[in-house]
Design a protein around this motif. Structure first.
Motif, short mmCIF file in Angstrom:
data_model
loop_
_atom_site.label_atom_id
_atom_site.label_comp_id
_atom_site.label_asym_id
_atom_site.label_seq_id
_atom_site.Cartn_x
_atom_site.Cartn_y
_atom_site.Cartn_z
N LEU A 212 0.82 -1.21 0.00
CA LEU A 212 0.00 0.00 0.00
C LEU A 212 0.85 1.27 0.00
N ALA A 213 2.00 1.20 0.70
CA ALA A 213 2.86 2.40 0.83
C ALA A 213 3.46 2.83 -0.49
N THR A 214 3.59 1.89 -1.43
CA THR A 214 4.26 2.20 -2.69
C THR A 214 3.27 2.53 -3.81
N ARG A 215 2.01 2.76 -3.46
CA ARG A 215 1.02 3.12 -4.48
C ARG A 215 0.86 4.63 -4.61
N ASP A 216 0.35 5.04 -5.76
CA ASP A 216 0.13 6.46 -6.00
C ASP A 216 -0.86 7.07 -5.01
N ASN A 217 -1.86 6.28 -4.62
CA ASN A 217 -2.89 6.82 -3.72
C ASN A 217 -2.66 6.37 -2.27
N ALA A 218 -1.39 6.18 -1.90
CA ALA A 218 -1.08 5.70 -0.54
C ALA A 218 -1.67 6.61 0.53
N ASP A 219 -1.61 7.92 0.32
CA ASP A 219 -2.12 8.84 1.34
C ASP A 219 -3.61 8.64 1.56
N GLN A 220 -4.34 8.48 0.47
CA GLN A 220 -5.78 8.25 0.60
C GLN A 220 -6.04 6.94 1.36
N LEU A 221 -5.32 5.87 0.97
CA LEU A 221 -5.53 4.57 1.59
C LEU A 221 -5.27 4.63 3.09
N PHE A 222 -4.11 5.17 3.47
CA PHE A 222 -3.80 5.24 4.90
C PHE A 222 -4.77 6.18 5.63
N GLY A 223 -5.30 7.16 4.90
CA GLY A 223 -6.26 8.08 5.50
C GLY A 223 -7.53 7.39 5.97
N PHE A 224 -7.88 6.26 5.36
CA PHE A 224 -9.09 5.54 5.76
C PHE A 224 -8.80 4.26 6.52
N ALA A 225 -7.54 3.96 6.77
CA ALA A 225 -7.20 2.76 7.55
C ALA A 225 -7.61 2.98 9.00
N ALA A 226 -8.12 1.94 9.63
CA ALA A 226 -8.65 2.08 10.99
C ALA A 226 -8.03 1.04 11.93
N SER A 227 -8.74 0.73 13.00
CA SER A 227 -8.13 -0.07 14.07
C SER A 227 -7.83 -1.52 13.64
#
Lengths: 302, 302
Positions: A212-227
């Motif tokens: 996930l960290a190496t994707r273009d939309n990593a910021d969006q993905l981590f922005g919605f990651a939860a517990s």
């Protein structure tokens, strides 16, 4: 009588071992039972820090002085660094001194010990009782060390044929003093078990975060990651160098586990792609039932 | 003035929604702001339990009476059960009533809503504002419901072109009253994001536990599993039926994520098999650095 314990590699594992022994002996109302903890390490700064924090009582700068009169040595460095350390200490090891380690893999550590002791000091291999405290944390370093790290945790010893029963018993007793529950496995069996329940999960967590960290939309993905994501990936905050060493040291068993897991994922993919509702639910249910039974057993044992 | 809120499916999600609203209004020193929470569901027992626990104020046995004078409906059942529920409620939906849901997937729920409302009551589709509260827990059922489940949690709304801005704003406000931070995504984008950061991790955790649980030496393996394994597999204690539905509802996006992950595992396997020490450490380091930055950002936002 003062015991001398040498901790080589004063990080989380070695530092917590030192604190646990000090804490246990402090609660014993016996003036005669004293311990001096001597720290050794490849770099000076963590040793100074350990001294300041009261984790160790003294710093040794060479193996000859460190091992003079030593009763026990704990090797607390990552498994990739064991071989040269053992080779350096071997000539200075007195006949009564026991050595154990905190390495997460055992077959490679045993091989390193056989190379270091067996080649030139074959009689000394029996003084090394390999061990693995099952008490990781994603934090590392002596600042994270604490006296209760091993409380109610498991320690696995993987004794060698050359170990005298009293040597194994002595190492077992030290870990029990730290609050741990000690069991024994053969080195290769230990490595197979921990490839499955520890090393593979670490690899899987690192791989998911890396993906996930190496994707273009990593910021969006981590922005919605939860517990759920946070707990699933907690072990991906583990020490990269240490886990590189563990994975390489236990490479063969880990490759087998990785292959078995990829096969399981392929089966899961078939269930999903064919919309096999009953098959998916059955698989999830088997997993949940087994995990919940395991947690119940853990709680009953505590 | 008393508002009427209908919660259909009074489990963890619906029950916590009810408790959060009650709790928020109880702290408002305004006698005129009252709410009546009416529960609906496919089986009677959980509704009776919810009534006893004070989670709901009344039980409705049919949609006609449930929806009379209702201001808001929350659909709290698993996504696989949304379609028939929406079809049953559609004829009785008054023009001023807003409907939202707590489903973990959105494209399928939107499709179900379009089928249920659009076919016979095309004007009513604008009353449905799809939503997804990001507040799971491996516990389910009304007994696990709590007023603070949504506090500081994210809720994603995926508005439809037919939604009036004031409808979206009203649903947003209700979730904010529950303590949540509300953001918006298109339904398909929502499903892609959550396939990556939620649905795939669940599938991976279920698969690992299932793999180990079905082996001959499962007891030995679980006997040595520790806290890293516990956290990695926490989400494998999630509800099998609910997660079956989520995986099937979001099957296409999830298959893409599963394939991407298997590709990542194949790359990891190459690093491991070729003992690429630098490559493994680099991968672990990228993962740890990204995860730690994410945790820091979470803490700063809290």
């Amino acid at each position: 009588m003062t015991s001398k314990v040498v901790v080589c590699g004063v990080g989380l594992i070695g530092g917590s071992f030192a604190l646990a022994i000090k804490s246990a002996l402090a609660s014993v109302a016996n003036e005669r039972q004293k311990v001096q903890i001597v720290g050794m390490g490849r770099t000076r700064a963590p040793l100074e820090q350990a001294l300041q924090l009261g984790v160790i009582d003294a710093i040794a700068t060479d193996w000859a002085s460190a091992l003079t009169g030593a009763d026990l040595v704990l090797l607390g460095m990552p498994v990739g660094q064991m071989a040269p350390v053992m080779a350096a200490m071997a000539p200075h090891l007195e006949a009564h001194t026991l050595v154990t380690d905190g390495g997460s893999t055992k077959a490679d550590v045993v091989a390193a010990a056989r190379a270091a002791f067996g080649a030139h000091f074959p009689s000394k291999i029996g003084q090394f009782v390999p061990g693995h405290p099952i008490a990781g944390a994603e934090k590392s370093g002596v600042a994270a060390a604490r006296a209760n790290l091993y409380l109610d945790k498991r320690v696995v010893l993987t004794p060698l044929p050359e170990n005298a029963p009293e040597a194994v018993r002595a190492v077992r007793t030290v870990w029990e003093i730290c609050g741990a529950k000690v069991s024994e496995l053969a080195p290769a069996e230990h490595d197979r078990v921990f490839a499955a329940v520890s090393h593979l999960p670490h690899l899987l967590a690192f791989a998911l975060v890396h993906d996930l960290a190496t994707r273009d939309n990593a910021d969006q993905l981590f922005g919605f990651a939860a517990s759920g994501f946070r707990d699933f990936t907690r072990i991906a905050s583990s020490h990269p160098e240490m886990w590189r060493d563990i994975c390489l040291a236990n490479r063969n068993a880990l490759l087998k586990e990785l292959d078995a897991y990829m096969m399981e994922l392929m089966k899961t993919r078939v269930l999903l792609a064919s919309a096999d509702s009953a098959g998916l639910e059955e698989m999830f249910d088997v997993a949940r039932t087994r995990r919940d039974a395991w947690l119940d057993a853990l709680e009953n044992a505590a």
